[in-house]
Design a protein around this motif. Structure first.
Motif, PDB file in Angstrom:
ATOM      1  N   PHE A  87       0.821  -1.202   0.000  1.00 39.77           N
ATOM      2  CA  PHE A  87       0.000   0.000   0.000  1.00 39.77           C
ATOM      3  C   PHE A  87       0.860   1.259   0.000  1.00 39.77           C
ATOM      4  O   PHE A  87       0.600   2.212  -0.733  1.00 39.77           O
TER       5      PHE A  87
ATOM      6  N   MET B 238      -3.776   1.405  -3.185  1.00 41.26           N
ATOM      7  CA  MET B 238      -4.698   0.275  -3.224  1.00 41.26           C
ATOM      8  C   MET B 238      -4.553  -0.542  -4.490  1.00 41.26           C
ATOM      9  O   MET B 238      -4.836  -1.745  -4.503  1.00 41.26           O
TER      10      MET B 238
ATOM     11  N   GLN C  88      -2.528  -3.684  -4.098  1.00 38.94           N
ATOM     12  CA  GLN C  88      -2.957  -4.740  -3.177  1.00 38.94           C
ATOM     13  C   GLN C  88      -3.244  -6.043  -3.915  1.00 38.94           C
ATOM     14  O   GLN C  88      -3.896  -6.036  -4.984  1.00 38.94           O
TER      15      GLN C  88
ATOM     16  N   SER D 175      -9.171  -1.738  -4.834  1.00 37.75           N
ATOM     17  CA  SER D 175      -9.189  -0.467  -5.563  1.00 37.75           C
ATOM     18  C   SER D 175     -10.443  -0.345  -6.414  1.00 37.75           C
ATOM     19  O   SER D 175     -11.044   0.731  -6.524  1.00 37.75           O
TER      20      SER D 175
ATOM     21  N   ILE E  12      -4.969   6.931  -3.600  1.00 35.35           N
ATOM     22  CA  ILE E  12      -5.480   5.580  -3.395  1.00 35.35           C
ATOM     23  C   ILE E  12      -6.266   5.153  -4.624  1.00 35.35           C
ATOM     24  O   ILE E  12      -7.074   5.901  -5.147  1.00 35.35           O
TER      25      ILE E  12
ATOM     26  N   TYR F  37      -8.568  -0.527   3.806  1.00 30.09           N
ATOM     27  CA  TYR F  37      -8.274  -1.030   2.458  1.00 30.09           C
ATOM     28  C   TYR F  37      -8.006  -2.520   2.423  1.00 30.09           C
ATOM     29  O   TYR F  37      -7.873  -3.112   1.343  1.00 30.09           O
ATOM     30  N   TYR F  38      -7.917  -3.157   3.582  1.00 31.42           N
ATOM     31  CA  TYR F  38      -7.797  -4.614   3.613  1.00 31.42           C
ATOM     32  C   TYR F  38      -8.569  -5.143   4.814  1.00 31.42           C
ATOM     33  O   TYR F  38      -8.524  -4.565   5.906  1.00 31.42           O
TER      34      TYR F  38
ATOM     35  N   VAL G 261     -14.075  -3.429   1.568  1.00 31.93           N
ATOM     36  CA  VAL G 261     -13.492  -2.140   1.935  1.00 31.93           C
ATOM     37  C   VAL G 261     -14.536  -1.331   2.689  1.00 31.93           C
ATOM     38  O   VAL G 261     -15.743  -1.569   2.561  1.00 31.93           O
TER      39      VAL G 261
END
Length: 354
Positions: free
Chosen positions: A189, A194, A197, A210, A236, A282-283, A290
């Motif tokens: 990240f 994102m 990822q 994303s 992001i 984001y994870y 998300v």
């Protein structure tokens, strides 16, 4: 779906959300100028077309369903409230506030992260409480449950690391696996946002965080415009941005299952003492793909005292939401609004706001 912890107040310190594609023409925009009338600016992009500041200052947080979204696994709720003090003071209070002090928010562990994390930054996982949620998390990991949101490559690494002894709430093999996953994902990240990822493709269709972020904001043109400068600066969804992020990780409860999650927060001041902030989870190892939170803060005067008008927009993407229809979906939206109220109330009580 239980969204109790997903929509908690954790919205500034450990940031948010950027767009790709649909915002490509906006990414060079600077922060919007402050509106002479915060109430009018609030009405220009939010669901709240009329607000009485004096009344709002004496009441609980006001919540409402967000605009309808095309994807059934997306859900959005908006809220607003008035807090005492200036936006800068409120931002600082939010940075200091710790949701783990409130058991009803079900955030078991929280820790800030440096920009170059090491496995040592996740040692707090050893202190996970012995409860049903954490035991469920351990069991799902040991069985490599199809509900785990990891990549195929990450799943292979767990297979190679099993075989150690037990001991403690989280056994060594499980602890080592998640330490490795969280460290690697945080580094990805930091280096690429994102978009860098790994997908969730361990046991089902490939899902990318994303793309979920972009989808959540695609149908909310007014909100995208209001936050275009901040969202563009975060990077992001496209890659590393120009605005520094405050990083963190948490162990929390989602629908009675333990979930480890990674987040990033961003904030910056604007004209006239205003602030905007954004937060992204984001994870997540399960429960949701998300979760996004946007904030707009305006300085206002209520009964002769400096105060802050706050707008908050919460958005989540979850596979479980996709299966809900009719009354069940309305119930999920109502629960989300209830728990936002619960989280904001806890924050305001701790900081003397109400």
């Amino acid at each position: 779906m239980n969204v109790e912890t997903i929509v908690r107040i954790r919205c500034f310190p450990p940031g948010l959300v950027a767009l790709a594609g649909v915002l490509s023409l906006m990414l060079t925009a600077g922060p919007r100028s402050a509106c002479a009338d915060p109430v009018s600016e609030l009405a220009s992009f939010s669901i709240f077309d009329k607000v009485d500041l004096a009344q709002l200052a004496k009441s609980d947080v006001k919540t409402a369903h967000g605009p309808p979204m095309k994807n059934s696994r997306f859900l959005a709720v908006q809220s607003c409230y008035v807090a005492p003090g200036s936006p800068a003071q409120l931002m600082e209070a939010l940075r200091r506030w710790n949701p783990t002090r409130h058991r009803e928010l079900k955030v078991f562990l929280h820790s800030d992260l440096p920009s170059n994390p090491t496995p040592a930054n996740f040692e707090k996982l050893k202190n996970a409480p012995d409860n049903g949620s954490v035991r469920s998390f351990v069991n799902a990991t040991q069985k490599l449950s199809p509900d785990l949101q990891i990549s195929k490559e990450e799943a292979k690494r767990f297979s190679a690391s099993t075989g150690g002894g037990g001991g403690g709430v989280i056994p060594p093999a499980v602890l080592a696996f998640w330490t490795d996953v969280l460290t690697a994902r945080t580094k990805s990240f930091v280096s690429g946002g994102m978009a860098a990822q790994p997908p969730y493709d361990h046991a089902g269709p490939s899902v990318r965080a994303s793309e979920e972020v972009n989808g959540l904001l695609r149908d909310q043109g007014k909100i995208r415009q209001q936050f275009s400068g901040l969202l563009g600066a975060t990077g992001i969804g496209r890659g590393a941005g120009s605005l520094p992020a405050e990083l963190y990780w948490e162990l929390l409860d989602a629908n009675d299952h333990g979930v480890v999650t990674l987040g990033a927060s961003y904030s910056r001041g604007g004209a006239g003492g205003t602030f905007q902030a954004a937060d992204v989870l984001y994870y997540a190892s399960g429960g949701y793909y998300v979760a996004l939170t946007l904030h707009q803060l305006w300085p206002v005067t209520v009964e002769g005292k400096p105060s802050t008008l706050v707008w908050r927009g919460d958005m989540i993407s979850s596979a479980e939401l996709g299966s809900l229809r009719g009354v069940e979906r309305l119930g999920s939206e109502s629960l989300m609004m209830k728990n936002i109220t619960k989280a904001v109330t806890a924050f305001r009580r701790d900081t003397g706001g109400r």
